[in-house]
Design a protein around this motif. Structure first.
Motif, PDB file in Angstrom:
ATOM      1  N   GLU A   1       9.584   2.440   2.057  1.00  9.56           N
ATOM      2  CA  GLU A   1       8.861   3.496   1.342  1.00  9.56           C
ATOM      3  C   GLU A   1       7.889   4.238   2.247  1.00  9.56           C
ATOM      4  O   GLU A   1       7.753   5.458   2.159  1.00  9.56           O
ATOM      5  N   ASP A   2       7.212   3.489   3.135  1.00  5.47           N
ATOM      6  CA  ASP A   2       6.159   4.090   3.958  1.00  5.47           C
ATOM      7  C   ASP A   2       6.677   4.872   5.152  1.00  5.47           C
ATOM      8  O   ASP A   2       6.127   5.918   5.503  1.00  5.47           O
ATOM      9  N   THR A   3       7.725   4.348   5.817  1.00  6.36           N
ATOM     10  CA  THR A   3       8.160   4.975   7.067  1.00  6.36           C
ATOM     11  C   THR A   3       9.640   5.319   7.129  1.00  6.36           C
ATOM     12  O   THR A   3      10.014   6.387   7.582  1.00  6.36           O
ATOM     13  N   VAL A   4      10.505   4.398   6.663  1.00 13.54           N
ATOM     14  CA  VAL A   4      11.951   4.603   6.852  1.00 13.54           C
ATOM     15  C   VAL A   4      12.444   5.827   6.095  1.00 13.54           C
ATOM     16  O   VAL A   4      13.075   6.713   6.676  1.00 13.54           O
ATOM     17  N   ARG A   5      12.175   5.892   4.801  1.00 11.89           N
ATOM     18  CA  ARG A   5      12.681   7.015   4.001  1.00 11.89           C
ATOM     19  C   ARG A   5      12.047   8.345   4.418  1.00 11.89           C
ATOM     20  O   ARG A   5      12.760   9.331   4.638  1.00 11.89           O
ATOM     21  N   PRO A   6      10.686   8.419   4.560  1.00 12.90           N
ATOM     22  CA  PRO A   6      10.098   9.692   4.984  1.00 12.90           C
ATOM     23  C   PRO A   6      10.584  10.151   6.361  1.00 12.90           C
ATOM     24  O   PRO A   6      10.844  11.338   6.572  1.00 12.90           O
ATOM     25  N   SER A   7      10.723   9.215   7.294  1.00 12.52           N
ATOM     26  CA  SER A   7      11.180   9.586   8.636  1.00 12.52           C
ATOM     27  C   SER A   7      12.642  10.009   8.622  1.00 12.52           C
ATOM     28  O   SER A   7      13.041  10.903   9.372  1.00 12.52           O
TER      29      SER A   7
ATOM     30  N   VAL B   1      19.701  -2.418   4.800  1.00 11.78           N
ATOM     31  CA  VAL B   1      18.420  -2.627   5.489  1.00 11.78           C
ATOM     32  C   VAL B   1      17.756  -3.905   4.983  1.00 11.78           C
ATOM     33  O   VAL B   1      17.211  -4.690   5.770  1.00 11.78           O
ATOM     34  N   ILE B   2      17.791  -4.125   3.675  1.00 11.32           N
ATOM     35  CA  ILE B   2      17.179  -5.330   3.108  1.00 11.32           C
ATOM     36  C   ILE B   2      17.848  -6.580   3.672  1.00 11.32           C
ATOM     37  O   ILE B   2      17.175  -7.528   4.104  1.00 11.32           O
ATOM     38  N   LYS B   3      19.179  -6.580   3.688  1.00  5.94           N
ATOM     39  CA  LYS B   3      19.903  -7.741   4.219  1.00  5.94           C
ATOM     40  C   LYS B   3      19.590  -7.964   5.686  1.00  5.94           C
ATOM     41  O   LYS B   3      19.351  -9.093   6.130  1.00  5.94           O
TER      42      LYS B   3
ATOM     43  N   ASN C   1       9.987 -10.322   5.054  1.00  2.60           N
ATOM     44  CA  ASN C   1      10.323 -10.717   3.690  1.00  2.60           C
ATOM     45  C   ASN C   1      10.682  -9.470   2.880  1.00  2.60           C
ATOM     46  O   ASN C   1      10.580  -8.348   3.367  1.00  2.60           O
ATOM     47  N   LEU C   2      11.115  -9.675   1.643  1.00  7.84           N
ATOM     48  CA  LEU C   2      11.585  -8.558   0.821  1.00  7.84           C
ATOM     49  C   LEU C   2      10.486  -7.535   0.582  1.00  7.84           C
ATOM     50  O   LEU C   2      10.721  -6.324   0.672  1.00  7.84           O
ATOM     51  N   HIS C   3       9.278  -8.009   0.296  1.00  5.56           N
ATOM     52  CA  HIS C   3       8.166  -7.080   0.036  1.00  5.56           C
ATOM     53  C   HIS C   3       7.881  -6.218   1.266  1.00  5.56           C
ATOM     54  O   HIS C   3       7.711  -4.993   1.147  1.00  5.56           O
ATOM     55  N   GLU C   4       7.809  -6.847   2.429  1.00  9.56           N
ATOM     56  CA  GLU C   4       7.547  -6.099   3.669  1.00  9.56           C
ATOM     57  C   GLU C   4       8.641  -5.076   3.930  1.00  9.56           C
ATOM     58  O   GLU C   4       8.353  -3.930   4.330  1.00  9.56           O
ATOM     59  N   THR C   5       9.886  -5.456   3.690  1.00 12.49           N
ATOM     60  CA  THR C   5      11.018  -4.567   3.942  1.00 12.49           C
ATOM     61  C   THR C   5      10.970  -3.344   3.031  1.00 12.49           C
ATOM     62  O   THR C   5      11.148  -2.205   3.480  1.00 12.49           O
ATOM     63  N   LEU C   6      10.724  -3.577   1.736  1.00 11.12           N
ATOM     64  CA  LEU C   6      10.657  -2.462   0.786  1.00 11.12           C
ATOM     65  C   LEU C   6       9.454  -1.577   1.055  1.00 11.12           C
ATOM     66  O   LEU C   6       9.545  -0.343   0.951  1.00 11.12           O
TER      67      LEU C   6
ATOM     68  N   ARG D   1       1.726  -4.287  15.659  1.00 17.20           N
ATOM     69  CA  ARG D   1       3.135  -4.028  15.973  1.00 17.20           C
ATOM     70  C   ARG D   1       3.957  -3.877  14.704  1.00 17.20           C
ATOM     71  O   ARG D   1       4.882  -3.075  14.642  1.00 17.20           O
ATOM     72  N   ARG D   2       3.613  -4.667  13.688  1.00 14.78           N
ATOM     73  CA  ARG D   2       4.368  -4.608  12.436  1.00 14.78           C
ATOM     74  C   ARG D   2       4.153  -3.279  11.698  1.00 14.78           C
ATOM     75  O   ARG D   2       4.922  -2.951  10.796  1.00 14.78           O
ATOM     76  N   LEU D   3       3.116  -2.550  12.090  1.00 10.54           N
ATOM     77  CA  LEU D   3       2.824  -1.269  11.445  1.00 10.54           C
ATOM     78  C   LEU D   3       3.483  -0.096  12.164  1.00 10.54           C
ATOM     79  O   LEU D   3       3.398   1.044  11.706  1.00 10.54           O
ATOM     80  N   LEU D   4       4.158  -0.373  13.282  1.00  7.71           N
ATOM     81  CA  LEU D   4       4.788   0.699  14.052  1.00  7.71           C
ATOM     82  C   LEU D   4       5.905   1.366  13.258  1.00  7.71           C
ATOM     83  O   LEU D   4       6.618   0.717  12.497  1.00  7.71           O
ATOM     84  N   ASN D   5       6.046   2.666  13.449  1.00  3.96           N
ATOM     85  CA  ASN D   5       7.120   3.415  12.798  1.00  3.96           C
ATOM     86  C   ASN D   5       8.286   3.524  13.779  1.00  3.96           C
ATOM     87  O   ASN D   5       8.284   4.372  14.671  1.00  3.96           O
ATOM     88  N   PHE D   6       9.290   2.684  13.599  1.00  2.00           N
ATOM     89  CA  PHE D   6      10.443   2.661  14.493  1.00  2.00           C
ATOM     90  C   PHE D   6      11.423   3.796  14.204  1.00  2.00           C
ATOM     91  O   PHE D   6      12.431   3.929  14.881  1.00  2.00           O
ATOM     92  N   ASP D   7      11.126   4.601  13.193  1.00  2.00           N
ATOM     93  CA  ASP D   7      12.012   5.702  12.815  1.00  2.00           C
ATOM     94  C   ASP D   7      11.426   7.055  13.228  1.00  2.00           C
ATOM     95  O   ASP D   7      11.921   8.095  12.783  1.00  2.00           O
ATOM     96  N   HIS D   8      10.399   7.025  14.050  1.00  2.00           N
ATOM     97  CA  HIS D   8       9.774   8.252  14.575  1.00  2.00           C
ATOM     98  C   HIS D   8      10.238   8.475  16.009  1.00  2.00           C
ATOM     99  O   HIS D   8      10.308   7.527  16.796  1.00  2.00           O
ATOM    100  N   PRO D   9      10.564   9.723  16.377  1.00  2.00           N
ATOM    101  CA  PRO D   9      11.032   9.983  17.748  1.00  2.00           C
ATOM    102  C   PRO D   9      10.078   9.506  18.840  1.00  2.00           C
ATOM    103  O   PRO D   9      10.521   9.140  19.930  1.00  2.00           O
ATOM    104  N   ASP D  10       8.780   9.475  18.549  1.00  2.00           N
ATOM    105  CA  ASP D  10       7.810   9.051  19.565  1.00  2.00           C
ATOM    106  C   ASP D  10       7.940   7.575  19.912  1.00  2.00           C
ATOM    107  O   ASP D  10       7.372   7.125  20.910  1.00  2.00           O
ATOM    108  N   SER D  11       8.660   6.813  19.096  1.00  2.00           N
ATOM    109  CA  SER D  11       8.807   5.381  19.358  1.00  2.00           C
ATOM    110  C   SER D  11       9.827   5.094  20.465  1.00  2.00           C
ATOM    111  O   SER D  11       9.910   3.972  20.966  1.00  2.00           O
ATOM    112  N   ILE D  12      10.584   6.125  20.848  1.00  2.00           N
ATOM    113  CA  ILE D  12      11.650   5.963  21.840  1.00  2.00           C
ATOM    114  C   ILE D  12      11.238   6.523  23.200  1.00  2.00           C
ATOM    115  O   ILE D  12      10.673   7.618  23.275  1.00  2.00           O
ATOM    116  N   GLU D  13      11.531   5.794  24.258  1.00  2.00           N
ATOM    117  CA  GLU D  13      11.277   6.299  25.611  1.00  2.00           C
ATOM    118  C   GLU D  13      12.501   7.122  26.050  1.00  2.00           C
ATOM    119  O   GLU D  13      13.336   6.673  26.828  1.00  2.00           O
TER     120      GLU D  13
END
Length: 201
Positions: free
Chosen positions: A158-164, A138-140, A149-154, A50-62
């Motif tokens: 990098e992996d999903t939020v910015r590219p999406s 987003v960090i806050k 945590n900060l590492h997970e957020t950053l 679940r933590r690996l899900l991309n919440f910024d991709h249109p497919d994540s929304i019903e």
């Protein structure tokens, strides 16, 4: 009924804009739907997945459910908005009853991505904001409200939020009738939009 879609990147100030508009009207005049309530349930996945899900991709929304709920509201029927938890990445099973109102605001990063949803909207708004300020917010938010945590957020940024954001969210700016720079800090733009709604009502 006027349906207003308010989109923009994560941390752009959408919620602040929505709240500032809603404060100008009574609860009998305005109803608010959050796109976040319509994230697909991922209870069948492990917490690690679940933590690996991309919440910024249109497919994540019903979107089919969100569209159906807006159509019901337009017909004068109440709906049951799902309750989604970012801590567990699942729907709780609880719902929130939303009654039809003269103004319905639909808010979320991806609400202008879906063509069927856009067709239901009378006014489409994009809340614009510099990427460094969005990242700070987003960090806050993610470290305080979403158990990261900060590492997970950053890493997630990098992996999903910015590219999406670049692929799916930023391009929807071209669908907007109104663009609000500087997010919730733009009092002039919010006042213009609020007065416009009042004139229509």
């Amino acid at each position: 009924m006027i349906i207003i879609g308010i989109a923009g990147g994560t941390g752009s100030g959408k919620t602040t804009v929505v709240n500032n508009i809603a404060r100008q009207f009574s609860s009998d005049e305005v109803a608010i739907l959050s796109q976040d309530s319509y994230y697909r349930d991922s209870g069948h996945l492990t917490m690690e997945d679940r933590r690996l899900l991309n919440f910024d991709h249109p497919d994540s929304i019903e979107f089919s459910l969100l569209n159906r709920h807006l159509e019901l509201l337009k017909k004068g029927q109440s709906i049951e908005e799902p309750d989604y938890s970012y801590l567990t990445c699942t729907r709780s099973g609880k719902t929130r009853t939303v009654e039809p109102r003269p103004v319905v605001i639909v808010e979320g990063i991806l609400v202008l991505c879906n063509s069927s949803l856009r067709k239901l909207m009378d006014i489409k708004v994009f809340v614009d904001c510099d990427s460094d300020l969005r990242l700070s917010r987003v960090i806050k938010r993610d470290t305080v409200e979403r158990g990261r945590n900060l590492h997970e957020t950053l890493q997630r940024y990098e992996d999903t939020v910015r590219p999406s954001h670049l692929q799916f969210i930023e391009p929807t700016k071209r669908f907007a009738d109104i663009i609000i720079p500087e997010g919730g800090n733009n009092e002039v733009a919010i006042r213009i939009l609020t007065n416009f709604i009042k004139q229509i009502l």
